[in-house]
Write an enzyme that holds these catalytic residues in place. Structure first.
Site, PDB file in Angstrom:
ATOM      1  N   LYS A 172       7.278   3.853  -4.912  1.00 27.61           N
ATOM      2  CA  LYS A 172       7.287   3.689  -3.453  1.00 27.61           C
ATOM      3  C   LYS A 172       7.334   2.201  -3.111  1.00 27.61           C
ATOM      4  O   LYS A 172       6.582   1.410  -3.670  1.00 27.61           O
ATOM      5  CB  LYS A 172       6.059   4.358  -2.832  1.00 27.61           C
ATOM      6  CG  LYS A 172       4.726   3.822  -3.322  1.00 27.61           C
ATOM      7  CD  LYS A 172       3.599   4.631  -2.703  1.00 27.61           C
ATOM      8  CE  LYS A 172       2.239   4.115  -3.027  1.00 27.61           C
ATOM      9  NZ  LYS A 172       1.964   2.717  -2.665  1.00 27.61           N
ATOM     10  N   GLN A 192     -14.919  12.421  13.240  1.00 19.08           N
ATOM     11  CA  GLN A 192     -14.259  13.214  14.286  1.00 19.08           C
ATOM     12  C   GLN A 192     -13.760  14.554  13.738  1.00 19.08           C
ATOM     13  O   GLN A 192     -12.644  14.987  14.003  1.00 19.08           O
ATOM     14  CB  GLN A 192     -13.092  12.427  14.899  1.00 19.08           C
ATOM     15  CG  GLN A 192     -13.491  11.057  15.445  1.00 19.08           C
ATOM     16  CD  GLN A 192     -12.328  10.343  16.073  1.00 19.08           C
ATOM     17  OE1 GLN A 192     -11.849  10.748  17.128  1.00 19.08           O
ATOM     18  NE2 GLN A 192     -11.872   9.297  15.426  1.00 19.08           N
ATOM     19  N   CYS A 225      -3.306   1.536   0.135  1.00 24.18           N
ATOM     20  CA  CYS A 225      -2.317   2.577  -0.179  1.00 24.18           C
ATOM     21  C   CYS A 225      -2.883   3.988  -0.062  1.00 24.18           C
ATOM     22  O   CYS A 225      -2.155   4.919   0.294  1.00 24.18           O
ATOM     23  CB  CYS A 225      -1.722   2.333  -1.554  1.00 24.18           C
ATOM     24  SG  CYS A 225      -0.661   0.874  -1.555  1.00 24.18           S
ATOM     25  N   ASP A 264      -1.118   4.744  -7.453  1.00 19.34           N
ATOM     26  CA  ASP A 264      -0.989   3.327  -7.837  1.00 19.34           C
ATOM     27  C   ASP A 264      -2.029   2.832  -8.856  1.00 19.34           C
ATOM     28  O   ASP A 264      -2.491   1.691  -8.761  1.00 19.34           O
ATOM     29  CB  ASP A 264      -1.026   2.431  -6.586  1.00 19.34           C
ATOM     30  CG  ASP A 264       0.123   2.706  -5.624  1.00 19.34           C
ATOM     31  OD1 ASP A 264       0.927   3.606  -5.896  1.00 19.34           O
ATOM     32  OD2 ASP A 264       0.217   2.026  -4.585  1.00 19.34           O
ATOM     33  N   VAL A 292      -5.929   3.778  -5.908  1.00 18.04           N
ATOM     34  CA  VAL A 292      -6.291   2.480  -5.323  1.00 18.04           C
ATOM     35  C   VAL A 292      -5.195   1.985  -4.386  1.00 18.04           C
ATOM     36  O   VAL A 292      -4.042   2.363  -4.531  1.00 18.04           O
ATOM     37  CB  VAL A 292      -6.519   1.434  -6.442  1.00 18.04           C
ATOM     38  CG1 VAL A 292      -7.722   1.837  -7.274  1.00 18.04           C
ATOM     39  CG2 VAL A 292      -5.299   1.219  -7.320  1.00 18.04           C
ATOM     40  N   THR A 293      -5.598   1.065  -3.471  1.00 23.93           N
ATOM     41  CA  THR A 293      -6.949   0.818  -3.052  1.00 23.93           C
ATOM     42  C   THR A 293      -7.263   1.714  -1.856  1.00 23.93           C
ATOM     43  O   THR A 293      -6.365   2.084  -1.094  1.00 23.93           O
ATOM     44  CB  THR A 293      -7.169  -0.673  -2.655  1.00 23.93           C
ATOM     45  OG1 THR A 293      -6.310  -1.014  -1.553  1.00 23.93           O
ATOM     46  CG2 THR A 293      -6.880  -1.590  -3.811  1.00 23.93           C
ATOM     47  N   GLU A 301       3.464   1.562  -6.732  1.00 22.86           N
ATOM     48  CA  GLU A 301       4.055   0.630  -5.771  1.00 22.86           C
ATOM     49  C   GLU A 301       5.013  -0.224  -6.578  1.00 22.86           C
ATOM     50  O   GLU A 301       4.596  -0.999  -7.448  1.00 22.86           O
ATOM     51  CB  GLU A 301       2.981  -0.210  -5.067  1.00 22.86           C
ATOM     52  CG  GLU A 301       3.573  -1.051  -3.930  1.00 22.86           C
ATOM     53  CD  GLU A 301       2.510  -1.746  -3.076  1.00 22.86           C
ATOM     54  OE1 GLU A 301       1.334  -1.357  -3.118  1.00 22.86           O
ATOM     55  OE2 GLU A 301       2.885  -2.700  -2.365  1.00 22.86           O
ATOM     56  N   LYS A 325       3.255   0.814   1.266  1.00 25.14           N
ATOM     57  CA  LYS A 325       1.879   1.188   0.963  1.00 25.14           C
ATOM     58  C   LYS A 325       1.731   2.699   1.032  1.00 25.14           C
ATOM     59  O   LYS A 325       1.028   3.292   0.226  1.00 25.14           O
ATOM     60  CB  LYS A 325       0.910   0.495   1.941  1.00 25.14           C
ATOM     61  CG  LYS A 325       1.004  -1.033   1.963  1.00 25.14           C
ATOM     62  CD  LYS A 325       0.817  -1.648   0.594  1.00 25.14           C
ATOM     63  CE  LYS A 325       0.879  -3.165   0.656  1.00 25.14           C
ATOM     64  NZ  LYS A 325       1.020  -3.767  -0.694  1.00 25.14           N
TER      65      LYS A 325
END
Ligand code: TIU
Length: 227
Positions: free
Chosen positions: A130, A203, A163, A25, A158-159, A73, A133
């Site tokens: 798309k 994690q 997204c 994007d 971005v961002t 987007e 997002k």
């Protein structure tokens, strides 16, 4: 031959035969005044600053003839792929589909919906429009990547927390290994960029890896044939 990239939470083993660069994007609608990002109330100037880093990443992949994918987007002009829940969210000055300074906001084919000229896709590179997002929702992208044998995604764009993070989480659940390049992603909110990266690598890399651009450049220079 796989190459090792210094990364967090631990080194990323990149197999060029199964990897693609994904640039998410990098559109005028998010990066220039008068687009969707601006009508949501954001200062878009932070995002312009990463264009050189994304361009460097593109050069790296293009230089090795590795696959490149760009996303936008974008909604259809009739907005049939824009749910009212998305279009009516908040109280922006202009909504998706309204006429803005760069044409209709977030509508495919409008000037504002184009990728910034510095990062324009080259002939043969994949471009995915798309409506969400995330880059897998309603795009057929998983089938496209599977057919090409692509299982690793180097991520820019971005961002970071919208997204990019949504797309990385979608990719992670579909079995892709994702490496986010820190200088090649940005948010309107610096603290959200930092937090999103921490969430991704925490994690044991619950969503993926992150690396500095220089680490990827060093790995390519050390282990791949030039030109
Ligand atoms: N508003 C915001 O931060 N992002 C978006 O709406 N789309 C993307 O992140 N591309």
């Amino acid at each position: 031959m796989a190459i090792t990239v210094e990364a967090r939470p631990y080194p990323f083993t990149l197999d060029p035969a199964h990897a693609a660069l994904v640039v998410i994007d990098m559109q005028r609608d998010f990066i220039e005044p008068g687009g969707f990002g601006a009508v949501l109330g954001n200062d878009v100037s932070r995002l312009t600053a990463i264009i050189p880093s994304v361009a460097a990443l593109l050069s790296l992949f293009r230089g090795q003839n590795l696959p490149v994918l760009h996303t936008r987007e974008a909604h259809r002009p009739d907005l049939s792929d824009c749910p009212p829940a998305k279009r009516l969210r908040g109280a922006p000055g202009l909504r998706i589909g309204d006429e803005g300074a760069m044409g209709r906001i977030l509508v495919a084919g409008e000037p504002g919906n184009a990728i910034v000229p510095e990062l324009a896709p080259l002939t043969g590179e994949m471009v995915i429009d798309k409506p969400g997002k995330g880059m897998f929702w309603a795009t057929g992208l998983h089938e496209i990547l599977s057919e090409k044998g692509i299982t690793q995604l180097v991520i820019a764009g971005v961002t970071t927390e919208v997204c990019v993070q949504t797309s990385m989480r979608e990719a992670n659940d579909r079995g892709y290994e994702c490496l986010l390049i820190e200088e090649a992603t940005e948010s309107y909110f610096p603290e959200f960029k930092a937090s999103a990266i921490e969430m991704i690598v925490a994690q044991g890399g619950i969503v993926g890896w992150s690396a500095r651009l220089a680490a990827l450049e060093t790995a390519f220079a050390r282990e791949l044939v030039h030109g």
